[in-house]
Design a protein around this motif. Structure first.
Motif, PDB file in Angstrom:
ATOM      1  N   ARG A 167       0.724  -1.307   0.000  1.00 41.63           N
ATOM      2  CA  ARG A 167       0.135  -0.016   0.088  1.00 41.63           C
ATOM      3  C   ARG A 167       0.794   1.336  -0.074  1.00 41.63           C
ATOM      4  NH1 ARG A 167      -5.236  -1.713   4.077  1.00 41.63           N
ATOM      5  NH2 ARG A 167      -5.649  -3.649   2.781  1.00 41.63           N
ATOM      6  N   SER A 168       0.968   2.124   0.939  1.00 43.27           N
ATOM      7  CA  SER A 168       1.540   3.304   1.016  1.00 43.27           C
ATOM      8  C   SER A 168       2.808   3.162   1.840  1.00 43.27           C
ATOM      9  CB  SER A 168       0.836   4.472   1.665  1.00 43.27           C
ATOM     10  OG  SER A 168       1.433   5.487   1.520  1.00 43.27           O
ATOM     11  N   ASN A 169       3.750   2.738   1.202  1.00 48.15           N
ATOM     12  CA  ASN A 169       5.093   2.485   1.831  1.00 48.15           C
ATOM     13  C   ASN A 169       5.762   3.706   2.590  1.00 48.15           C
ATOM     14  OD1 ASN A 169       7.641   1.378   2.722  1.00 48.15           O
ATOM     15  ND2 ASN A 169       8.345   1.271   0.775  1.00 48.15           N
ATOM     16  N   GLY A 170       5.470   3.880   3.924  1.00 48.02           N
ATOM     17  CA  GLY A 170       6.257   4.755   4.637  1.00 48.02           C
ATOM     18  C   GLY A 170       7.519   4.272   5.364  1.00 48.02           C
ATOM     19  N   LEU A 171       7.373   2.866   5.332  1.00 45.52           N
ATOM     20  CA  LEU A 171       8.630   2.236   6.207  1.00 45.52           C
ATOM     21  C   LEU A 171       9.992   2.658   5.538  1.00 45.52           C
ATOM     22  CD1 LEU A 171       8.987   0.598   8.700  1.00 45.52           C
ATOM     23  CD2 LEU A 171       8.601  -1.489   7.320  1.00 45.52           C
ATOM     24  N   GLY A 172      10.326   2.237   4.356  1.00 47.83           N
ATOM     25  CA  GLY A 172      11.520   2.319   3.762  1.00 47.83           C
ATOM     26  C   GLY A 172      11.845   3.747   3.897  1.00 47.83           C
ATOM     27  N   PRO A 173      11.218   4.881   3.601  1.00 48.80           N
ATOM     28  CA  PRO A 173      11.503   6.275   3.626  1.00 48.80           C
ATOM     29  C   PRO A 173      11.813   6.826   4.993  1.00 48.80           C
ATOM     30  CG  PRO A 173       9.733   6.271   2.223  1.00 48.80           C
ATOM     31  CD  PRO A 173       9.948   4.587   2.685  1.00 48.80           C
ATOM     32  N   ILE A 184      16.568  -1.190   1.624  1.00 51.98           N
ATOM     33  CA  ILE A 184      16.110  -1.828   0.548  1.00 51.98           C
ATOM     34  C   ILE A 184      14.703  -1.712   0.772  1.00 51.98           C
ATOM     35  CG2 ILE A 184      16.221  -3.466  -1.014  1.00 51.98           C
ATOM     36  CD1 ILE A 184      18.794  -4.443   0.077  1.00 51.98           C
ATOM     37  N   ASN A 185      13.812  -1.340  -0.201  1.00 57.45           N
ATOM     38  CA  ASN A 185      12.602  -1.571  -0.234  1.00 57.45           C
ATOM     39  C   ASN A 185      12.262  -2.742  -1.063  1.00 57.45           C
ATOM     40  OD1 ASN A 185      11.560   1.004   0.971  1.00 57.45           O
ATOM     41  ND2 ASN A 185      12.144   2.118  -0.733  1.00 57.45           N
ATOM     42  N   CYS A 186      11.410  -3.647  -0.424  1.00 54.62           N
ATOM     43  CA  CYS A 186      11.052  -4.884  -1.109  1.00 54.62           C
ATOM     44  C   CYS A 186       9.412  -4.847  -0.869  1.00 54.62           C
ATOM     45  CB  CYS A 186      11.899  -6.078  -0.569  1.00 54.62           C
ATOM     46  SG  CYS A 186      11.647  -7.459  -1.568  1.00 54.62           S
ATOM     47  N   SER A 201       7.110   3.292  -3.247  1.00 50.96           N
ATOM     48  CA  SER A 201       8.472   2.874  -3.067  1.00 50.96           C
ATOM     49  C   SER A 201       9.465   3.410  -3.723  1.00 50.96           C
ATOM     50  CB  SER A 201       8.759   1.190  -3.068  1.00 50.96           C
ATOM     51  OG  SER A 201       7.822   0.731  -2.228  1.00 50.96           O
ATOM     52  N   LEU A 202       9.082   3.638  -5.022  1.00 51.63           N
ATOM     53  CA  LEU A 202      10.035   4.414  -6.072  1.00 51.63           C
ATOM     54  C   LEU A 202      10.220   5.732  -6.068  1.00 51.63           C
ATOM     55  CD1 LEU A 202       8.743   2.437  -9.297  1.00 51.63           C
ATOM     56  CD2 LEU A 202      10.825   1.864  -7.818  1.00 51.63           C
ATOM     57  N   ARG A 203       9.028   6.379  -5.714  1.00 49.69           N
ATOM     58  CA  ARG A 203       9.008   7.998  -5.499  1.00 49.69           C
ATOM     59  C   ARG A 203       9.299   8.489  -4.147  1.00 49.69           C
ATOM     60  NH1 ARG A 203       9.062  11.663  -9.453  1.00 49.69           N
ATOM     61  NH2 ARG A 203       7.312  12.945  -8.487  1.00 49.69           N
ATOM     62  N   MET A 204      10.589   8.646  -3.964  1.00 50.45           N
ATOM     63  CA  MET A 204      11.031   8.931  -2.824  1.00 50.45           C
ATOM     64  C   MET A 204      11.341  10.526  -2.763  1.00 50.45           C
ATOM     65  SD  MET A 204      11.684   6.226  -0.691  1.00 50.45           S
ATOM     66  CE  MET A 204      10.202   5.864  -1.279  1.00 50.45           C
ATOM     67  N   PRO A 205      10.977  11.009  -1.475  1.00 48.11           N
ATOM     68  CA  PRO A 205      11.433  12.647  -1.232  1.00 48.11           C
ATOM     69  C   PRO A 205      12.760  12.677  -1.560  1.00 48.11           C
ATOM     70  CG  PRO A 205       9.961  11.643   0.710  1.00 48.11           C
ATOM     71  CD  PRO A 205      10.328  10.473  -0.164  1.00 48.11           C
ATOM     72  N   GLY A 209      18.054   7.764   0.058  1.00 44.14           N
ATOM     73  CA  GLY A 209      18.693   7.047  -0.680  1.00 44.14           C
ATOM     74  C   GLY A 209      18.250   5.652  -0.824  1.00 44.14           C
ATOM     75  N   CYS A 210      17.061   4.914  -0.157  1.00 49.33           N
ATOM     76  CA  CYS A 210      16.854   3.695  -0.401  1.00 49.33           C
ATOM     77  C   CYS A 210      16.334   3.188  -1.731  1.00 49.33           C
ATOM     78  CB  CYS A 210      15.570   3.469   0.654  1.00 49.33           C
ATOM     79  SG  CYS A 210      14.181   4.624   0.512  1.00 49.33           S
ATOM     80  N   SER A 211      16.831   2.024  -2.081  1.00 50.51           N
ATOM     81  CA  SER A 211      16.456   1.384  -3.507  1.00 50.51           C
ATOM     82  C   SER A 211      15.340   0.458  -3.327  1.00 50.51           C
ATOM     83  CB  SER A 211      17.673   0.569  -3.927  1.00 50.51           C
ATOM     84  OG  SER A 211      17.988  -0.517  -3.103  1.00 50.51           O
ATOM     85  N   THR A 212      14.772   0.149  -4.499  1.00 47.56           N
ATOM     86  CA  THR A 212      13.517  -0.917  -4.418  1.00 47.56           C
ATOM     87  C   THR A 212      14.005  -2.150  -5.241  1.00 47.56           C
ATOM     88  OG1 THR A 212      12.177   1.202  -4.120  1.00 47.56           O
ATOM     89  CG2 THR A 212      11.150  -0.815  -5.185  1.00 47.56           C
ATOM     90  N   VAL A 213      13.623  -2.994  -4.792  1.00 43.95           N
ATOM     91  CA  VAL A 213      13.703  -4.426  -5.300  1.00 43.95           C
ATOM     92  C   VAL A 213      12.638  -5.219  -5.137  1.00 43.95           C
ATOM     93  CG1 VAL A 213      15.112  -6.670  -5.607  1.00 43.95           C
ATOM     94  CG2 VAL A 213      16.243  -4.271  -5.023  1.00 43.95           C
ATOM     95  N   LEU A 214      12.043  -5.733  -6.203  1.00 44.66           N
ATOM     96  CA  LEU A 214      10.642  -6.393  -6.003  1.00 44.66           C
ATOM     97  C   LEU A 214      10.660  -7.637  -5.558  1.00 44.66           C
ATOM     98  CD1 LEU A 214       8.685  -4.897  -9.077  1.00 44.66           C
ATOM     99  CD2 LEU A 214       8.605  -4.288  -6.691  1.00 44.66           C
ATOM    100  N   SER A 215      11.808  -8.412  -6.127  1.00 48.85           N
ATOM    101  CA  SER A 215      12.024 -10.047  -5.792  1.00 48.85           C
ATOM    102  C   SER A 215      12.632  -9.841  -4.462  1.00 48.85           C
ATOM    103  CB  SER A 215      12.729 -10.523  -6.803  1.00 48.85           C
ATOM    104  OG  SER A 215      13.292 -11.650  -6.567  1.00 48.85           O
ATOM    105  N   PRO A 216      11.910 -10.950  -3.548  1.00 46.03           N
ATOM    106  CA  PRO A 216      12.641 -10.904  -2.169  1.00 46.03           C
ATOM    107  C   PRO A 216      13.824 -11.713  -2.507  1.00 46.03           C
ATOM    108  CG  PRO A 216      10.682 -12.661  -2.541  1.00 46.03           C
ATOM    109  CD  PRO A 216      10.523 -11.573  -3.555  1.00 46.03           C
ATOM    110  N   GLU A 217      14.034 -12.626  -3.360  1.00 41.84           N
ATOM    111  CA  GLU A 217      15.374 -13.347  -3.560  1.00 41.84           C
ATOM    112  C   GLU A 217      16.398 -12.154  -3.946  1.00 41.84           C
ATOM    113  OE1 GLU A 217      12.252 -16.258  -3.679  1.00 41.84           O
ATOM    114  OE2 GLU A 217      12.423 -14.469  -4.635  1.00 41.84           O
TER     115      GLU A 217
END
Length: 261
Positions: A167-173, A184-186, A201-205, A209-217
């Motif tokens: 949903r709305s990812n506030g955790l990574g930022p 790493i956002n996953c 997860s992609l549109r960061m303020p 500097g957190c990245s986004t990777v969709l696959s858990p592996e």
């Protein structure tokens, strides 16, 4: 069979991490067993098959050449040979350990994301990286999120945080804005809103500097690549995985060509 453990020795020699005083290196020969489809080492790597010259000084050699050069076999001379091989054995033990330790801490916004997070933990284990799972919400409990984050700061252990929140990812930022450690956002994908949720997860303020990777592996692999910069064992396992992937592709190509003929 090619494994990370057998590959790690050559990786350490290549990067001169531990045995930087090698002046002569024993060559490793290998080939592919087309019947068993395995990579086979065609040589032996042990204390008898190399030359060890600490600091490049031949007079300090610790290998079997010291025994060959003995003019007379005496108890004193044999004690010297024994001490040399004990010295070698101590250094070989270093191949199995790494000075640089690390860990991955996966923070999930909801326990419903546990299956997704377990995949990250399992993949981390394949690289020999300890992984801890925690539950916290940056929206519903920001103070608790920052408190959990602080548990892993200041103890000297390199840490990579993986934020799992849909949903709305506030955790990574929030993590990225309050720690100097990599984040790493996953985000877990869902059938209904998965594509739209990814944008949080992609549109960061700016300033994050957190990245986004969709696959858990792949998220675990990304963390391993960070640790592999200073950990030769993780680096070796990454290299062996790359090699195994290359072999799989080569086998698929050969099989396809055979079917086309």
């Amino acid at each position: 069979m090619w494994t990370p453990e057998t590959y790690s020795f050559k990786c350490i020699i290549d990067h001169q991490v531990i045995f930087c005083y090698f002046l002569y290196l024993h060559q490793i020969e290998f080939g592919v067993d087309v019947t068993k489809k395995e990579l086979v080492l065609a040589d032996v790597i042990d204390n008898d098959s190399w030359r060890l010259w600490p600091s490049g000084d031949k007079s300090q050699q610790k290998d079997k050449q010291t025994y060959r050069d003995l003019k007379e076999i005496t108890p004193e001379a044999m004690q010297m040979v024994k001490r040399n091989f004990e010295w070698v054995a101590d250094r070989v033990e270093l191949l199995l350990t790494s000075v640089s330790q690390g860990r991955v801490v996966v923070l999930m916004g909801s326990i419903s994301d546990l299956v997704h997070c377990e995949k990250i933990k399992k993949s981390c284990a394949n690289y020999g990286i300890p992984c801890e799972l925690r539950v916290t919400s940056a929206h519903k409990g920001p103070d608790e999120t920052l408190r959990i984050k602080s548990e892993y700061e200041g103890d000297g252990i390199p840490t990579v945080f993986v934020a799992v929140a849909g949903r709305s990812n506030g955790l990574g930022p929030v993590l990225s804005g309050n720690t100097a450690y990599p984040v790493i956002n996953c985000p877990p994908l869902t059938a209904d809103w998965g594509a739209q949720d990814i944008w949080s997860s992609l549109r960061m303020p700016s300033g994050l500097g957190c990245s986004t990777v969709l696959s858990p592996e792949a998220a675990a692999q990304f963390a391993a690549q960070i640790f592999g910069l200073n950990n030769h064992l993780i680096w070796s396992k990454l290299r062996s995985c790359t090699l195994n992937t290359w072999i799989s592709l080569k086998q698929a190509d050969v099989k396809l060509r055979e079917c086309s003929m």
